[in-house]
Design an enzyme around this catalytic site. Structure first.
Site, PDB file in Angstrom:
ATOM      1  N   GLU A   1     -24.060 -39.551  83.098  1.00 56.25           N
ATOM      2  CA  GLU A   1     -22.885 -40.231  82.562  1.00 56.25           C
ATOM      3  C   GLU A   1     -22.901 -41.748  82.764  1.00 56.25           C
ATOM      4  O   GLU A   1     -22.395 -42.484  81.929  1.00 56.25           O
ATOM      5  CB  GLU A   1     -21.612 -39.661  83.210  1.00 56.25           C
TER       6      GLU A   1
ATOM      7  N   SER B   1     -20.163  -1.708  48.272  1.00 60.12           N
ATOM      8  CA  SER B   1     -19.338  -1.676  47.061  1.00 60.12           C
ATOM      9  C   SER B   1     -18.065  -2.504  47.152  1.00 60.12           C
ATOM     10  O   SER B   1     -17.429  -2.772  46.138  1.00 60.12           O
ATOM     11  CB  SER B   1     -18.970  -0.233  46.720  1.00 60.12           C
TER      12      SER B   1
END
Length: 838
Positions: free
Chosen positions: A100, A378
């Site tokens: 950081e 389907s």
């Protein structure tokens, strides 16, 4: 004159010099003044909000359901355990500094070199996404500012950071930061996060665990070890590598840390105030909040937000209740049960009312309702074929249109009807009701694949280049589709042709920050109103009398379509995927079931009747107390009368052998006949004498045991509800090919043209076994007289699969092992003029 000119030039030079010096002095004073102004502004903001550094309590973020009632709240509190920096291991501190802010102890709150690089990258990318903030700036932002990415916010952040560095020591700043940094899953600070992820104090974390914590702040959701373990490990290992490169750990420590496993599950449950079964919706809402409204999970957990959702607790509670009942699902496999998901959205707006991300959904886990991609079978026919065809020309293509139902080849692609029954033609409505396969493939060939793909894109479905073929008519997709996509794609049928985007949030608001962001409805016309109503009427009949009977709800109007695909790992009796997608006037729902993954020990022997029943049970409970309503025909749309032609009965009589008794048997099976018909069966001798062998049966199959191998013929006579005799079937002689194959071929050998042992007539399994009871009606769905669904006996009454495995020897399947045809030669109508001669 020359001397005078020289004096004039010198005077001008002096004037220019004075202007330059004055401007330089002005710039210096401005910079100095700006700097002191920046310091003053930073000091003032800290002074006015100094309590925020001591106590991070804020108003909770409240999540509301569709009725404006609180669903849950995210209570943003100060750390449960504040960890002094002298109790934190050096490894943990160094891990955060390495990734950081490695120059933390060198700068004065702002690292100008890092900021400069970030600004250059932001300009190149045209965004404000680049980092560059120091730990002091992050603390300033987290405590004093919102997370809006603006240059003005960045200026204030720098001002406060400089002020913090003047007021506090480096160790004090680092301690405050490590106790307030957001580490995902609602956890703030290293001590709470260490307890949550590892079940231990931050004082006891290993190198790998320290690196994992340090890896999270960059993107807490993305780098959560529970949400994205692969990305989390890659990020963690990068932090470990940085620690090695900066001399914090040795090479041996690096290798050992990178080999350490990630945590598998949390030691505390985030969002514990959530009601059981609500987590899948909650997690989806969090993702949508950031993606659509720019409000991150971190901001929500920091508090102060009101999130108004589309969530309906009645729908979700009904889902939770039915999903807790194992009897609603097919039989478990050897090691795990059938997986399932469901989503219900508002039929008009697309607002998500509820979802089940799986039978055992884990927080931040894989969501089967939104992330899954499976073959829809389907259930895809209405959106891939019938809707685009009717929309293109309703006068030519409508419910009464006669579509080819002849067995044929389409450029080498030879789809089959699940029962291997064929005829010259079949109406579009009957093809939808009976879920026949040849008609939609033929129709897609007529209108062109391009027409289908363009329509699918309108309803939010973009297929891959490999899907430019006729298999999409039966839901044979290259990548598959999710229940949420299917539910959204069905909204035009109940909404006058308008597709509504599925969404979970209607408004986000933060009164403190003065932010109000409302959902902007994303709706567009996908179908003409008359086309939408035409498809709807067919889908309603598919539930009333077709494959979707199990979805019926007593006293309510329901429409929808089933979908099933055949197992890859098992025989023709097993199904890989089972679907039902349907709707009431209020809600559209999609249900899926299947093993994930499937193998020989995990085969699903029930199909779409189970998904249709789940839809019926959930919606019936969710709509209790809601007055029953009918579907509303779009204004101006004329109701076209659909011709009610009694389907011709097609009978097959196949001889087989009961190997246990050595008796000859004739398997009689048929399709056709109106809904609610009963059937009389006749055996006809060689001299024409008729013998009634079964009267008033509701089944569509019968087993006739013979005493001698005589050449009988058979006939089926239908009767309506009043007992009136209908049109008899043709007299059909016994077909002995099955028996010959049984005698001449090895056990289990498939007859050419069958699918993994399935007989050409759709009965038995190709090795002489007696077929199970075929159920009631043409589809085998089991229902009671009132129309409410009843579970069928296991192994019987199931709708056969729409997508079946390739015939042995065919190699044109896709990577997912579903048989796919070659792409069309060209777009347009009648691409294969000789298809009917196949």
């Amino acid at each position: 004159m020359a001397a005078k000119a020289k004096k004039t030039v010198k005077k001008k030079k002096n004037n220019l010099l004075m202007i330059a010096v004055s401007f330089a002095i002005f710039l210096i004073l401005s910079v100095i003044g700006g700097y002191f102004a920046l310091l003053y502004a930073g000091d003032r903001m800290i002074e006015q909000n100094v309590q925020k550094l001591q106590d991070l309590k804020a108003e909770p973020t409240v999540i509301y359901d569709k009725n404006g009632k609180e669903m849950t709240s995210l209570i943003r509190q100060k750390n449960r355990v504040y960890k002094p920096i002298n109790e934190m291991p050096k490894t943990l501190i160094d891990a955060f500094l390495a990734v950081e802010d490695k120059r933390f102890y060198e700068h004065k709150g702002v690292d100008m070199v890092r900021i400069g690089g970030a600004i250059v990258n932001d300009i190149k990318k045209g965004s404000l996404a680049e980092g560059g903030s120091t730990i002091t700036q992050q603390l300033a932002r987290n405590v004093f500012l919102t997370l809006d990415q603006t240059f003005w916010r960045k200026t204030k952040e720098m001002s406060i950071a400089i002020g913090l560095e003047r007021k506090y020591s480096k160790d004090q700043i680092l301690e405050m930061y490590l106790n307030r940094v957001y580490l995902g899953e609602g956890e703030f600070g290293v001590e709470d996060a260490a307890q949550y992820y590892f079940g231990k104090s931050a004082s006891d974390v290993t190198v790998a665990e320290a690196a994992m914590l340090a890896a999270i702040p960059k993107a807490p959701t993305t780098y959560s070890p529970f949400n994205n373990p692969e990305k989390a490990k890659l990020r963690r290992d990068t932090v470990i590598r940085l620690m090695y490169e900066q001399g914090i750990i040795t090479n041996e420590q690096k290798d050992a840390a990178q080999a350490e496993a990630l945590p598998k599950e949390p030691h505390e449950v985030a969002g514990a105030s959530l009601k059981k079964g609500y987590r899948a919706f909650f997690d989806h809402m969090l993702r949508e909040s950031e993606a659509e409204f720019g409000v991150t999970e971190e901001e929500l957990y920091r508090g102060g937000w009101d999130i108004y959702t589309t969530f309906d607790p009645k729908v979700q509670d009904a889902m939770v209740e039915e999903y807790a009942n194992a009897k609603n699902f097919p039989k478990d496999g050897a090691k795990r049960g059938v997986e399932s998901s469901m989503i219900v959205i508002d039929a008009k707006t697309g607002g998500i009312a509820g979802m089940m991300g799986g039978r055992n959904y884990a927080p931040k886990g894989f969501n089967y309702a939104t992330d899954m991609k499976r073959q829809p079978g389907s259930s895809f026919k209405p959106i891939a074929v019938f809707a685009p065809a009717v929309n293109k020309d309703i006068n030519k293509w409508n419910a009464n249109s006669q579509l080819s139902n002849k067995r044929q080849s389409f450029n080498g692609y030879e789809p089959r009807n699940y029962n291997n029954r064929y005829s010259e033609t079949m109406s579009m409505s009957r093809a939808m009701i009976d879920s026949a396969n040849i008609p939609p493939v033929w129709l897609l060939n007529e209108i062109g694949v391009k027409e289908s793909l363009e329509y699918l894109k309108k309803v939010g479905i973009e297929l891959t280049p490999n899907d430019r073929n006729l298999a999409i008519a039966l839901g044979g997709l290259d990548a598959g589709i999710s229940p949420m996509q299917m539910a959204q794609a069905y909204t035009p049928f109940v909404n006058g042709g308008v597709v509504s985007e599925a969404h979970a949030i209607s408004k986000v608001e933060n009164k403190t920050e003065g932010v109000v962001r409302e959902y902007q409805p994303k709706q567009s016309e996908a179908l003409k109103p008359e086309a939408a109503w035409e498809i709807h009427t067919m889908l309603e009949k598919a539930v009333q009398e077709g494959t979707g009977k199990a979805a019926r709800i007593s006293g309510r109007h329901v429409a929808g379509k089933t979908g099933t695909t055949q197992s890859i790992a098992g025989d023709s009796k097993a199904n890989k995927d089972a679907w039902f997608v349907g709707y009431t006037p209020e809600y559209v729902g999609a249900v899926w079931m299947g093993f994930d993954p499937e193998d020989k020990q995990h085969l699903m022997h029930q199909g779409s009747s189970m998904t249709a029943q789940m839809f019926s049970k959930v919606l019936a409970t969710a709509l209790k107390g809601v007055p029953s309503s009918d579907f509303v025909r779009p204004e101006g749309v004329v109701q076209h009368k659909q011709e009610e032609v009694e389907p011709e009965i097609q009978l097959a009589a196949d001889m087989t052998l009961d190997t246990s008794t050595n008796k000859l048997m004739v398997v009689l099976s048929w399709i056709g006949g109106a809904d609610g018909s009963t059937y009389d069966l006749y055996r006809i001798s060689e001299n024409g004498e008729k013998q009634l062998i079964s009267a008033g049966t509701k089944e569509t199959s019968f087993l006739d045991v013979l005493d001698s191998p005589k050449q009988y013929r058979y006939q089926v006579v239908p009767r309506n509800a009043q007992g009136e005799e209908g049109t008899p079937s043709k007299e059909v002689p016994i077909d002995s090919k099955k028996l010959e194959n049984l005698i001449n071929q090895d056990p289990g050998h498939n007859e050419e043209g069958t699918n993994q042992g399935q007989n050409p007539d759709g009965t038995g399994n190709g090795n002489g076994e007696i077929p199970p009871d075929q159920g009631t009606g043409e589809t085998g769905e089991h229902t009671n007289n009132e129309g409410s669904s009843q579970p069928p006996n296991q192994g019987t009454g199931e709708v056969p699969p729409d997508i079946m495995n390739p015939v042995p020897g065919q190699t044109n399947g896709s990577s997912n092992e579903i048989q796919l045809p070659p792409p069309p030669q060209e777009e347009g109508q009648n691409q294969f003029p000789d298809a009917s001669d196949g």
